[in-house]
Structures are given as structure tokens and as C-alpha cells.
Write an enzyme that holds these catalytic residues in place. Structure first.
Site, PDB file in Angstrom:
ATOM      1  N   GLU A  68       0.877  -1.297  -0.150  1.00 14.39           N
ATOM      2  CA  GLU A  68      -0.005   0.138  -0.067  1.00 14.39           C
ATOM      3  C   GLU A  68       0.794   1.330   0.024  1.00 14.39           C
ATOM      4  O   GLU A  68       0.634   2.029   0.969  1.00 14.39           O
ATOM      5  CB  GLU A  68      -0.753  -0.142   1.208  1.00 14.39           C
ATOM      6  CG  GLU A  68      -2.013  -1.038   1.048  1.00 14.39           C
ATOM      7  CD  GLU A  68      -3.326  -1.015   2.017  1.00 14.39           C
ATOM      8  OE1 GLU A  68      -3.017  -0.209   3.121  1.00 14.39           O
ATOM      9  OE2 GLU A  68      -4.033  -1.848   1.998  1.00 14.39           O
ATOM     10  N   GLU A 109      -5.190  -8.813   0.145  1.00 13.39           N
ATOM     11  CA  GLU A 109      -5.858  -8.604   1.533  1.00 13.39           C
ATOM     12  C   GLU A 109      -7.277  -8.433   1.064  1.00 13.39           C
ATOM     13  O   GLU A 109      -7.768  -7.912   0.301  1.00 13.39           O
ATOM     14  CB  GLU A 109      -5.384  -7.472   2.191  1.00 13.39           C
ATOM     15  CG  GLU A 109      -3.984  -7.449   2.772  1.00 13.39           C
ATOM     16  CD  GLU A 109      -3.625  -6.193   3.345  1.00 13.39           C
ATOM     17  OE1 GLU A 109      -4.451  -5.462   3.829  1.00 13.39           O
ATOM     18  OE2 GLU A 109      -2.416  -6.073   3.528  1.00 13.39           O
TER      19      GLU A 109
HETATM   20  S1  NCW Z   1      -5.309   0.313   7.867  1.00 19.30           S
HETATM   21  C1  NCW Z   1      -5.229  -0.588   6.527  1.00 19.30           C
HETATM   22  N1  NCW Z   1      -5.391  -1.889   6.402  1.00 19.30           N
HETATM   23  C2  NCW Z   1      -5.360  -2.431   7.430  1.00 19.30           C
HETATM   24  C3  NCW Z   1      -4.010  -3.016   8.120  1.00 19.30           C
HETATM   25  O1  NCW Z   1      -3.958  -3.910   9.186  1.00 19.30           O
HETATM   26  C4  NCW Z   1      -3.068  -3.619   7.082  1.00 19.30           C
HETATM   27  O2  NCW Z   1      -1.936  -3.634   7.637  1.00 19.30           O
HETATM   28  C5  NCW Z   1      -3.360  -2.557   5.765  1.00 19.30           C
HETATM   29  O3  NCW Z   1      -2.472  -3.352   4.579  1.00 19.30           O
HETATM   30  C6  NCW Z   1      -6.136  -3.584   6.940  1.00 19.30           C
HETATM   31  O4  NCW Z   1      -5.508  -3.493   5.643  1.00 19.30           O
HETATM   32  C7  NCW Z   1      -4.891  -2.416   5.431  1.00 19.30           C
HETATM   33  N2  NCW Z   1      -5.264   0.251   5.352  1.00 19.30           N
HETATM   34  C8  NCW Z   1      -5.521   1.701   5.242  1.00 19.30           C
HETATM   35  C9  NCW Z   1      -6.690   1.877   4.444  1.00 19.30           C
HETATM   36  C10 NCW Z   1      -6.746   3.276   4.033  1.00 19.30           C
HETATM   37  C11 NCW Z   1      -7.945   3.763   4.988  1.00 19.30           C
HETATM   38  C12 NCW Z   1      -8.154   5.119   5.203  1.00 19.30           C
HETATM   39  C13 NCW Z   1      -8.708   5.861   4.170  1.00 19.30           C
HETATM   40  C14 NCW Z   1      -8.764   7.321   4.414  1.00 19.30           C
HETATM   41  C15 NCW Z   1      -9.226   8.294   3.109  1.00 19.30           C
END
Ligand code: NCW
Length: 444
Positions: A164, A349
Site C-alpha cells: 500500500e 488482502e
Molecule cells: S489500515 C489499512 N489496512 C489494515 C491494516 O491492518 C493492514 O496492515 C493494511 O494492509 C487492513 O488492511 C490494510 N489500510 C489503510 C486503508 C486506508 C484507509 C483510510 C482511508 C482514508 C481516506
């Protein structure tokens, strides 16, 4: 009839800082998340990853859980600072040894390791040199990757470079909600570019050192206009450029969406043709982290995007406040076939956090997660039937863990983790997922 082909990759995913605990054990160097979590005010309830799930000591027990599920693949990440405490230079044999034991134990159980090289825990020593804003950072990453490609050349054939990049650039450097906690648009724009260069450099290195498959994992989220009106449609397109096409267009089309220059304004660097050519490097597959969609409304006052996202209705929402929208997975998978030349795709994921009850007679009942997983798996099966080159599916996550800024308050696991004893308990979704795997999706 089973919905998924022979050889389909069934897995679960985790990441180092979220599950391992003991972040400084055996000579590891501290990471930006260690520092960030120890700075008051950053994490819900003042939590840290000091203990997490204590996977660093319990990894054999956790491999037992993987075996119980029947997965044939396990996606985990390596903590850069365990292997290279200073981020560069001397290898810490003890830290590397942990991952060697983990990989060997997985292979003994017939589970293929899928290694993420970077899931957000940059060594502090590199952050002290500017971290991902430093133009040398892609080379630091390629050198680190090379150590691992050489170490695991004969045993690991699936690699994910970076998890990400959008979240790293935006949550880490624009909004400051994640480590390193910066709020600097110009830094965010450059970090995004350096992450793409880092990915490309690692892929190039893998071409000479490895013979497996390597890709990147992107968080992708359809952006839908909140209402059928032109202003919302334009706002949704801007947000699509910002969240999705920033990295997709760079990797597949060697260009950045023009909207980014408008959104970032003068903070967006002028990238020349050479720079754009260097980031045009998708690798062997694209990893999709899919959770939700966004409903976007125009909001000129909301700078810099001029858009806001509407919260979903309560009954359609997970504990993260993310809308449950399985159709969006099919939509995202369709982009690859329609716009990006039908590359191989892995769903690296997918999953959901819910306020699960405590275990009762050793089991946690989580019917909502079963509904979530079933509907998304059906969407994946439909995409396969429609000709998307989908090679695998990984549930986030094996067990409840440190959910970044949310601390331990959000539970994504198929296994429930008791925060006092750290004992793992299966949720009913674990049994469900096992039956999906055992029948190649026929129970869906
Ligand atoms: S927080 C997030 N996640 C969670 C995390 O546990 C994992 O490590 C990540 O790969 C679950 O999957 C991913 N991702 C952040 C997503 C963005 C959310 C915020 C958007 C706001 C505009």
C-alpha cells in the site's frame, strides 16, 4: 462444480509489526512504527506493538493455525530492522534467523511463503536520513531486498515489494495519521515516487537473483459519486485519480493522472519522461487489497481534493466505518482486464473488523465476517469466470492484531486473540474459510 481452479492460492495475511512483538529483540533496530507508537497521542489507548501477538515467540503455534485452516500460502512481512538494524550495511544474523526458521517451518507444512518486503516499518536509522523522502531510499530498499532474495533464493518464489504505497505516502506523510507522522504535501508526492522507484529497483534485482514471481500490493477502492450530479461525478473522478490511478497509471501506463498536479498544486514535482519510464514496472502480478468503496460528494471547501466521503449506513458498515460493498471487488478486478492489459492479479488482502464477542466454549461467533467473506469470495469467483487472471486470495488477517493507529481496538482476525493471555481462539469464520478451501469454493 468448484468455483476456483486447481492451483489457486488460498492464504491469509499478516505483517511484522502488527503481530510479532519484541520489536527490539536479538539486536533489531527500532522502526518508525516503534517510535511513532511510543510517542503519546498517536495510537488509540496508548497501545504499541511491544507485545502484539507475540508471534516472534509463538510462530510455531501460529503455523499450526495455518495448517488447521488448510491454506496453501501464507503472506507475512519481514521487519527490515531485524535483518539490517541500521537499515543498510551489516546483516543481523539472529534477526534473519527468525525468518529462516519461519520459512523452513512453513515449507515443512506444505505452505508457500509469500513475503512482503516492506509493510510500513522503516528502520529509524533510515528515517533519520529523511526516510522515503531521500532520493537514495530506492537503492536502500533494493539492497535490503537483495539480502533476502539471496537468502531465500532456493525456498521462496513469491514476493511482494511494498504494501500500500498510497497509505505510506498519504497517511504517513500527508495526513500524519501513520508513521512517520508528517503533514507535508510535497513530501507525500515525492515519497510516492520513491516508493515506485524502490519497487522497480527491487523487481530489477529479482530478475537477476530469483526465478519466482514478484509484485506490489495496492489498496484499491472504487470511487462512486454520492448523488447523480455532475459535481459529484467530477469529485469521484478526482478521488479515483488520487487513491487508485496514482499508482496504477504509474505502474501500467508510465504516467501520473493529470489530476494529481491539480490536487497537489505546486507541491507536485515536475516528473520528466525518464522518471516516468523508471516507474513503469508492474512486475509479475499486481496485489489487490480490497476492503470497501467510497461515496464521494463535491465539497469545494475540503482542500485539496474538493471532495468528501459520505459515511455508510450503520447496517452496512464494519467496525472501521468502511462500507461492506462486495460488488466493488468485482469492479476493481475488472479494471485490470479492461484498462491494464489483464495482468495476473492476487487478492493480497480482504477482510473485515467487527466487534466480535469473547469466546464461548472456545469459539467466537462472528456471523457478520462469514457474510462478508462469502460475498467477496463470490465476487472473486465471478471475476474469474469473466476472464480476470486471478491467481489467489488472502484473508486479512490470520488473527486479531495491532491495527496501527487503532491499537488493538479493531479485530480483523479469523482467530480471536485474548489480550491478557494472548491465547488464540478460532472464530466461526475460520471454520467457514477452512470449508471454502477444502471444497475449492464449492460451498460458496
Ligand atoms: S489500515 C489499512 N489496512 C489494515 C491494516 O491492518 C493492514 O496492515 C493494511 O494492509 C487492513 O488492511 C490494510 N489500510 C489503510 C486503508 C486506508 C484507509 C483510510 C482511508 C482514508 C481516506
Amino acid at each position: 462444480m468448484s468455483a476456483f481452479p486447481e492451483g489457486f492460492c488460498w492464504g491469509v495475511a499478516t505483517s511484522a509489526y502488527q503481530i510479532e512483538g519484541s520489536p527490539l529483540a536479538d539486536g533489531a533496530g527500532p522502526s518508525i512504527w516503534h517510535r511513532f507508537a511510543h510517542t503519546p497521542g498517536h495510537i488509540a489507548d496508548g497501545e504499541t506493538g511491544n507485545i502484539a501477538c507475540n508471534h516472534y515467540q509463538r510462530y510455531l503455534e501460529d503455523i499450526g493455525l495455518l495448517h488447521e485452516l488448510g491454506v496453501n500460502a501464507y503472506r507475512f512481512s519481514i521487519a527490515w530492522g531485524r535483518v539490517l538494524p541500521e537499515g543498510r550495511g551489516a546483516i543481523n544474523r539472529k534477526g534473519l534467523g527468525f525468518y529462516q526458521r519461519l520459512v523452513d517451518a512453513l515449507l515443512e507444512r506444505g505452505i508457500s511463503p509469500v513475503i512482503t518486503l516492506y509493510h510500513w516499518d522503516l528502520p529509524m536509522a533510515l528515517q533519520d536520513r529523511g526516510g522515503w523522502i531521500n532520493p537514495d531510499s530506492p537503492q536502500w530498499f533494493a539492497d535490503y531486498a537483495e539480502v533476502l532474495f539471496r537468502t531465500f533464493a532456493d525456498r521462496v518464489t513469491s514476493w511482494i515489494t511494498i504494501n500500500e504505497p498510497w497509505v505510506i505516502a498519504v497517511l504517513g506523510h500527508l495526513e500524519g495519521r501513520h508513521a512517520p507522522g508528517w503533514r507535508d504535501p510535497s513530501a507525500a508526492a515525492r515519497v510516492g515516487h520513491h516508493l515506485l522507484l524502490a519497487h522497480a529497483a527491487a523487481v530489477a534485482s529479482y530478475r537477476t537473483l530469483g526465478h519466482g514471481q514478484i509484485g506490489i500490493a495496492l489498496n484499491l477502492e472504487p470511487q462512486h459519486p454520492a448523488y447523480p450530479k455532475a459535481a459529484d461525478l467530477l469529485a469521484a473522478q478526482r478521488r479515483d485519480a488520487f487513491v487508485n490511478r496514482w499508482f496504477l497509471d504509474a505502474l501500467f501506463l508510465a504516467s501520473y493522472p493529470i489530476e494529481l498536479a491539480q490536487i497537489f498544486g505546486p507541491a507536485w514535482p515536475k516528473f520528466g519522461a525518464v522518471a516516468l519510464d523508471q516507474i513503469h514496472y508492474p512486475g509479475d502480478f499486481i496485489g489487490v487489497n480490497y476492503y470497501t468503496r467510497a461515496r464521494v460528494a463535491a465539497a469545494p471547501e475540503a482542500k485539496p481534493l474538493g471532495a468528501i466521503c459520505l459515511p455508510p449506513p450503520r447496517e452496512k458498515s464494519t467496525a472501521m466505518g468502511w462500507e461492506i460493498y462486495p460488488e466493488g471487488l468485482g469492479e476493481v478486478l475488472g479494471w485490470f482486464k479492461e484498462r491494464y492489459g489483464n495482468p495476473r492479479v492476487l487478492i493480497t488482502e480482504n477482510g473485515a473488523a467487527f466487534a466480535d464477542p469473547a469466546p464461548c466454549a472456545g469459539l467466537v461467533l462472528d456471523p457478520q465476517r462469514i457474510v462478508y467473506l462469502r460475498s467477496h469470495l463470490r465476487a472473486a469467483a465471478q471475476a474469474l469466470a469473466a476472464g480476470v487472471d486471478l491467481g489467489g486470495y488472502f484473508v486479512w488477517s490470520l488473527m486479531d492484531n495491532f491495527e496501527w493507529a487503532e491499537g488493538y481496538s479493531k479485530r480483523f482476525g479469523l482467530y480471536w486473540v485474548d489480550r491478557q493471555t494472548l491465547q488464540r481462539y478460532p472464530k466461526s469464520s475460520a471454520h467457514f474459510y477452512r470449508s471454502v478451501i477444502a471444497t475449492q469454493g464449492a460451498v460458496l
